[in-house]
Design an enzyme around this catalytic site. Structure first.
Site, PDB file in Angstrom:
ATOM      1  N   ASP A  66      10.834  30.519  21.606  1.00  0.00           N
ATOM      2  CA  ASP A  66      11.601  29.417  22.192  1.00  0.00           C
ATOM      3  C   ASP A  66      11.366  29.268  23.687  1.00  0.00           C
ATOM      4  O   ASP A  66      10.736  30.112  24.322  1.00  0.00           O
ATOM      5  CB  ASP A  66      13.097  29.601  21.881  1.00  0.00           C
ATOM      6  N   ASP A 134      26.521  35.511  18.342  1.00  0.00           N
ATOM      7  CA  ASP A 134      27.033  34.594  17.313  1.00  0.00           C
ATOM      8  C   ASP A 134      26.121  34.548  16.077  1.00  0.00           C
ATOM      9  O   ASP A 134      26.285  33.683  15.220  1.00  0.00           O
ATOM     10  CB  ASP A 134      27.202  33.173  17.895  1.00  0.00           C
ATOM     11  N   HIS A 136      22.838  34.061  16.088  1.00  0.00           N
ATOM     12  CA  HIS A 136      21.648  33.201  16.168  1.00  0.00           C
ATOM     13  C   HIS A 136      20.355  34.014  16.185  1.00  0.00           C
ATOM     14  O   HIS A 136      20.341  35.167  16.629  1.00  0.00           O
ATOM     15  CB  HIS A 136      21.726  32.217  17.351  1.00  0.00           C
ATOM     16  N   GLU A 141      21.348  28.128  16.306  1.00  0.00           N
ATOM     17  CA  GLU A 141      22.762  28.448  16.403  1.00  0.00           C
ATOM     18  C   GLU A 141      23.429  28.266  15.035  1.00  0.00           C
ATOM     19  O   GLU A 141      22.835  27.646  14.135  1.00  0.00           O
ATOM     20  CB  GLU A 141      23.418  27.518  17.437  1.00  0.00           C
TER      21      GLU A 141
HETATM   22  C1  F6R Z   1      14.955  34.984  22.686  1.00  0.00           C
HETATM   23  C2  F6R Z   1      15.766  34.519  21.569  1.00  0.00           C
HETATM   24  C3  F6R Z   1      17.217  34.847  21.425  1.00  0.00           C
HETATM   25  C4  F6R Z   1      17.553  36.288  21.759  1.00  0.00           C
HETATM   26  C5  F6R Z   1      19.051  36.542  21.572  1.00  0.00           C
HETATM   27  C6  F6R Z   1      19.446  37.908  22.034  1.00  0.00           C
HETATM   28  O1  F6R Z   1      13.632  34.497  22.575  1.00  0.00           O
HETATM   29  O2  F6R Z   1      15.238  33.824  20.761  1.00  0.00           O
HETATM   30  O3  F6R Z   1      17.610  34.578  20.106  1.00  0.00           O
HETATM   31  O4  F6R Z   1      16.826  37.146  20.957  1.00  0.00           O
HETATM   32  O5  F6R Z   1      19.775  35.588  22.290  1.00  0.00           O
HETATM   33  O6  F6R Z   1      19.295  38.002  23.421  1.00  0.00           O
HETATM   34  P1  F6R Z   1      19.328  39.392  24.179  1.00  0.00           P
HETATM   35  O7  F6R Z   1      18.142  40.163  23.724  1.00  0.00           O
HETATM   36  O8  F6R Z   1      19.212  39.044  25.651  1.00  0.00           O
HETATM   37  O9  F6R Z   1      20.614  40.043  23.824  1.00  0.00           O
END
Ligand code: F6R
Length: 241
Positions: A66, A134, A136, A141
């Site tokens: 992303d 959450d 995701h 989401e």
């Molecule tokens: C990042 C991504 C997000 C993260 C998630 C966890 O490319 O796609 O889904 O993997 O938000 O973030 P962290 O690792 O910062 O807790």
């Protein structure tokens, strides 16, 4: 099927993740990569392995999950910058092989479709994932259809809050939209490696592994994938039966 590997803490999770990743660090493989805090330990180990053992990425290709929409790529918090700073600039991957979706341009949805077409032409051998508090995965989401392709999305309020720490703790600076691989895109990867550490991931981990497969927890779809490894530390595993 989800194979769960429980470890003590973040360092052990990163060691284990490197062990799972290592067989894929060979010419011809296609890696699916993630940003965020979770993969930093793994990326540090990949860099060390490149420096000390000469593991080469010249014939390895990667696709990131992303990118924020509307953030210039030279912004330090763009995922393009993140990947270059933490991995790409420290290994010998070719710039043209290291794909990060673009969050800039007139036709983000059209570009997203092209991104999916590139992935279809070079299927991902192993997709690395973190998980949001959450549930995701990438920026899919809760409520995102399981068959979604790469698309433009609004970030959930909780995600904007979670990511505030990267933007001077100023919520007004956090982008509100992103381009993300869809859940359908992620599910096409041949193998999936998800790392979850810390107590703030415990509920999401429980919902992913023990909950119903439901769009309310996007990561729960991984129960339907053939080959998923989830590495959890003690804190993230604390609610598991
Ligand atoms: C990042 C991504 C997000 C993260 C998630 C966890 O490319 O796609 O889904 O993997 O938000 O973030 P962290 O690792 O910062 O807790």
């Amino acid at each position: 099927m989800i194979k769960v590997i429980k470890v003590k803490d973040y360092e052990e999770a990163s060691d284990k993740a490197f062990e799972v990743m290592k067989p894929f660090l060979v010419p011809g493989k296609v890696l699916g990569l993630a940003t965020g805090s979770t993969p930093l330990g793994l990326y540090a180990r990949m860099v060390k392995d490149h420096e000390e053992n000469g593991t080469s990425y010249k014939d390895i290709c990667s696709f990131n999950l992303d990118e924020y929409a509307g953030l210039p790529i030279e912004h330090p918090e763009s995922y393009y910058s993140f990947m270059h700073r933490n991995l790409f600039d420290k290994i010998d991957i070719r710039e043209e092989n290291a794909h990060v979706p673009s969050g800039l341009g007139e036709d983000l949805e059209g570009q997203a479709k092209k991104y999916d077409a590139m992935i279809d032409a070079c299927p991902v051998d192993i997709q690395l994932l973190g998980i949001g508090s959450d549930g995701h995965i990438a920026f899919n989401e809760p409520g995102t259809p399981f068959d979604s392709g790469t698309h433009v999305t609004d970030l959930a309020e909780s995600t904007i809050k979670d990511n505030c720490r990267f933007f001077d703790n100023d919520i007004s600076k956090v982008p509100t939209q992103a381009v993300t691989q869809g859940i359908g895109t992620i599910m096409k990867a041949k193998n999936i490696l998800l790392i979850a550490t810390g107590a703030n991931k415990a509920q999401a981990v429980k919902d992913m592994i023990e909950g119903p497969v439901d769009v309310a927890c996007p990561a729960s779809i991984l129960q339907k994938h053939e080959n998923v490894t989830v590495i959890v530390d003690e804190a993230a595993a604390s609610l598991l039966k």
